[in-house]
Scaffold this motif. Structure first.
Motif, short mmCIF file in Angstrom:
data_model
loop_
_atom_site.label_atom_id
_atom_site.label_comp_id
_atom_site.label_asym_id
_atom_site.label_seq_id
_atom_site.Cartn_x
_atom_site.Cartn_y
_atom_site.Cartn_z
N TYR A 33 43.38 52.36 31.79
CA TYR A 33 44.56 51.78 31.13
C TYR A 33 45.71 51.74 32.12
CZ TYR A 33 48.83 51.15 28.60
OH TYR A 33 50.06 50.67 28.23
N ASP A 34 46.45 50.64 32.08
CA ASP A 34 47.65 50.48 32.89
C ASP A 34 48.57 49.54 32.13
OD1 ASP A 34 48.34 50.73 36.18
OD2 ASP A 34 49.37 49.13 35.13
N LEU A 35 49.87 49.67 32.35
CA LEU A 35 50.81 48.73 31.71
C LEU A 35 50.45 47.30 32.05
CD1 LEU A 35 54.30 50.43 32.14
CD2 LEU A 35 53.01 50.10 30.02
N ASP A 36 49.95 47.10 33.27
CA ASP A 36 49.52 45.78 33.69
C ASP A 36 48.08 45.56 33.19
OD1 ASP A 36 48.81 43.45 34.98
OD2 ASP A 36 49.76 44.00 36.88
N VAL A 37 47.97 45.06 31.97
CA VAL A 37 46.66 44.94 31.31
C VAL A 37 45.78 43.93 32.05
CG1 VAL A 37 45.53 44.29 29.14
CG2 VAL A 37 47.64 45.61 29.09
N GLU A 38 46.41 42.86 32.55
CA GLU A 38 45.65 41.81 33.25
C GLU A 38 44.97 42.38 34.50
OE1 GLU A 38 43.69 38.91 33.31
OE2 GLU A 38 44.85 39.25 31.48
N LYS A 39 45.75 43.14 35.25
CA LYS A 39 45.23 43.75 36.49
C LYS A 39 44.05 44.69 36.15
CE LYS A 39 47.22 47.07 39.48
NZ LYS A 39 48.49 47.59 39.94
N THR A 40 44.19 45.42 35.05
CA THR A 40 43.14 46.36 34.64
C THR A 40 41.87 45.59 34.28
OG1 THR A 40 44.95 47.60 33.66
CG2 THR A 40 42.75 48.37 33.15
N ARG A 41 42.04 44.49 33.54
CA ARG A 41 40.87 43.67 33.15
C ARG A 41 40.17 43.13 34.38
NH1 ARG A 41 43.72 41.15 28.41
NH2 ARG A 41 43.12 42.55 26.72
N LYS A 42 40.97 42.65 35.34
CA LYS A 42 40.41 42.06 36.56
C LYS A 42 39.60 43.12 37.34
CE LYS A 42 42.38 39.00 40.14
NZ LYS A 42 41.59 39.27 41.24
N LEU A 43 40.19 44.31 37.44
CA LEU A 43 39.52 45.40 38.16
C LEU A 43 38.17 45.69 37.50
CD1 LEU A 43 39.87 47.71 40.35
CD2 LEU A 43 40.66 49.14 38.49
N LEU A 52 33.20 50.18 34.41
CA LEU A 52 34.65 50.26 34.25
C LEU A 52 35.02 49.55 32.95
CD1 LEU A 52 35.78 49.43 37.91
CD2 LEU A 52 35.68 51.67 36.83
N ILE A 53 35.71 50.26 32.07
CA ILE A 53 36.08 49.69 30.77
C ILE A 53 37.60 49.53 30.70
CG2 ILE A 53 36.00 50.04 28.27
CD1 ILE A 53 33.56 51.88 28.80
N ALA A 54 38.04 48.28 30.66
CA ALA A 54 39.49 48.04 30.57
C ALA A 54 39.94 48.19 29.12
CB ALA A 54 39.81 46.64 31.08
N THR A 55 41.06 48.86 28.92
CA THR A 55 41.60 48.98 27.56
C THR A 55 43.05 48.49 27.57
OG1 THR A 55 42.44 51.24 27.83
CG2 THR A 55 40.15 51.01 27.12
N ALA A 56 43.53 48.12 26.37
CA ALA A 56 44.85 47.46 26.30
C ALA A 56 45.96 48.41 25.89
CB ALA A 56 44.79 46.27 25.34
N ASP A 57 45.60 49.56 25.33
CA ASP A 57 46.64 50.56 25.01
C ASP A 57 46.03 51.95 24.98
OD1 ASP A 57 45.47 50.99 22.46
OD2 ASP A 57 46.52 49.21 21.69
N LEU A 58 46.88 52.96 24.79
CA LEU A 58 46.39 54.35 24.87
C LEU A 58 45.43 54.69 23.74
CD1 LEU A 58 49.62 56.26 26.00
CD2 LEU A 58 47.63 55.67 27.38
N ASN A 59 45.65 54.09 22.56
CA ASN A 59 44.72 54.29 21.44
C ASN A 59 43.31 53.88 21.83
OD1 ASN A 59 45.74 55.26 18.90
ND2 ASN A 59 47.26 53.62 19.12
N GLU A 60 43.24 52.67 22.38
CA GLU A 60 41.95 52.11 22.78
C GLU A 60 41.32 52.96 23.88
OE1 GLU A 60 40.93 48.05 24.43
OE2 GLU A 60 42.33 47.49 22.83
#
Ligand code: 6PG
Length: 473
Positions: A33-43, A52-60
């Protein structure tokens, strides 16, 4: 609810993204998780499919990790870490482990550990060193917190850590802030080594008129012997790099103003509080602070003329002299850093094992060097023989090395002074060395002055007791 990831990483900046890739490569599934959700998804989408599982907020994020969850936070030191912990606390469950792997101030880590434990969560402060390359392929990791909690996450950290002859450079060093303190001391030594290398560079550049690639050659040569270390190695490489735009050596187009993020300063302040002289770090800080005052430097140069002059003494074997001086300066910088850790350990009841510290620093971190291998062996030997906790500088092979380097060490500082070549760290190291082994110091004069103006009293050399006064009238 609990997902399938083994571990979470919050913050996918330089360190976070590389650590995530390292963990994924070692077989772990990592939720990000990162504030920059797009960057996290790309990574996550471009690397190690499914790992690697990208999430969009801390809950997720929390939901994506299998309980009990190790959650690594890689955020800039300070308020952001507190805010992050505040947001995570309501989301996590008993048994989850919050891990702060940023460069946090150890006082903050001590407080956060207390607060987290009071709220039923586990907390570790793990200092990580090695920059982007280290995080990706093997950093050094210095852990503080509860030993039992560390044991639960140690396998994953040991797996991704740098290895020295198979030994993982990741270790538990003591409770609460111990790991972050050792990391801060590491950075203190890092500042000192960087400054002393820069001072040798300055003497060759301004005192001997050598070009950047020529100095790079000298460093490359040094890196093959006793000075073999990461910082000398990268300095050699940096000096040979060329700026594409101008065709000039890159170092020649870099403005001479050094930044700092704070760990060096904290370490020096803490050392002062503990009464441990870390003069090489203080010299390095002075160098950085004065570098930042560029306008003032230029103004004073116009007023007094430039300080540096060409070295006129042709009989000097400058390269050999500087090499020996750097060896002595390095031994002193490590000695001061280890003495500081020892004092902080005693003051905070951490019981830090200095052998473990030296071992963890042998690979992966910024201050890794051949000397550290010898330091770990020397420290270990004393434990085996049951000796007292002697400062590093009082042990072989360093006694021999210091004696060999002595003439060149003082020759370097003396030459630098004569020709106006600033050496704040090397001279601070030499002054420490001379003062630290002066049986009869000049502090009797300080005591006389204190008693003269303030009746503070003194001890006598010829009688037992305290509170004697001089007949100053
Ligand atoms: C490391 C480094 C790193 C350091 C930064 C910034 O061990 O990888 O010590 O953690 O904090 O390089 O340091 P300064 O900005 O203070 O020079």
């Amino acid at each position: 609810m609990s997902g399938q990831a083994d571990i979470a990483i919050i913050g996918v900046g330089v360190m976070g993204s590389n650590l995530a890739l390292n963990m994924a490569e070692q077989g772990a599934t990592v939720a990000l998780y990162d504030l920059d959700v797009e960057k996290t998804r790309k990574l996550a989408s471009e690397n190690f499919p499914g790992k690697l599982i990208a999430t969009a907020d801390l809950n997720e994020l929390v939901a994506a990790v299998r309980a009990p969850r190790p959650i690594i936070m890689l955020a800039p030191a300070g308020k952001i870490v507190d805010e992050l912990i505040g947001s995570l606390m309501p989301l996590i469950e008993k048994g989850d482990i919050l891990i702060d792997s940023g460069n946090s101030d150890f006082h903050d880590t001590q407080r956060r550990t207390r607060e987290a434990e009071a709220a039923g969560a586990a907390f570790l402060g793990i200092g990580i060193s090695g920059g982007a390359e280290g995080a990706r392929h093997g950093p050094a990791m210095m852990a503080g917190g509860s030993r039992g909690v560390w044991d639960r996450v140690a396998p994953v950290f040991e797996k991704v850590a740098a290895k020295y002859n198979g030994f993982p450079c990741a270790a538990w060093l003591g409770s609460d802030g111990a790991g972050h303190f050792v990391k801060a001391a590491h950075n203190g030594i890092e500042y000192a080594l960087m400054q002393m290398i820069a001072e040798c560079y300055g003497i060759m550049r301004d005192g001997a008129g050598m070009s950047a690639p020529e100095i790079g050659e000298v460093f490359a040569e040094w890196n093959k012997g006793a000075l073999d270390c990461y910082l000398v190695d990268i300095s050699a490489k940096a000096l040979k790099a060329v700026d594409k735009e101008t065709g000039k050596p890159t170092v020649d187009i870099i403005l001479d103003r050094a930044g700092q993020k704070g760990t060096g300063l904290w370490t020096a302040v803490e050392a002062q509080q503990l009464g441990v002289p870390v003069t090489t770090l203080e010299g390095a800080l002075i160098g950085r602070s004065l570098s930042a005052r560029r306008d003032q430097r230029l103004g004073l140069e116009r007023l007094y003329g430039p300080a540096p002059h060409k070295i006129m003494d042709e009989s000097l074997d400058l390269k050999t002299m500087l090499r020996e001086a750097l060896i002595a300066g390095k031994i002193i910088a490590y000695s001061q850093g280890l003495a500081l850790i020892d004092a902080a350990s005693k003051a905070n009841d951490w019981n830090v094992n200095l052998v473990e510290v030296a071992k963890v620093w042998r690979a992966g971190c910024i201050i890794r060097s051949r000397l550290l291998g010898q330091m770990a062996t020397a420290l270990e030997l004393e434990r085996v023989t049951g000796g007292s906790a002697m400062p590093l500088i009082m042990r072989e092979p360093f006694i021999g090395m210091m004696k060999t380097a002595d003439p060149a060490f003082r020759g370097t500082v003396a030459t630098a002074a004569v020709y106006g070549l600033p050496v704040p760290a090397l001279s601070a190291a030499l002054n420490w060395f001379d003062l630290a082994r002066t049986g009869r110091s000049t502090a009797n004069m300080i005591q006389a002055q204190r008693d003269f103006f303030g009746s503070h009293g003194f001890e006598r050399t010829d009688q037992e007791g305290t509170g004697f006064h001089g007949d100053w009238a």
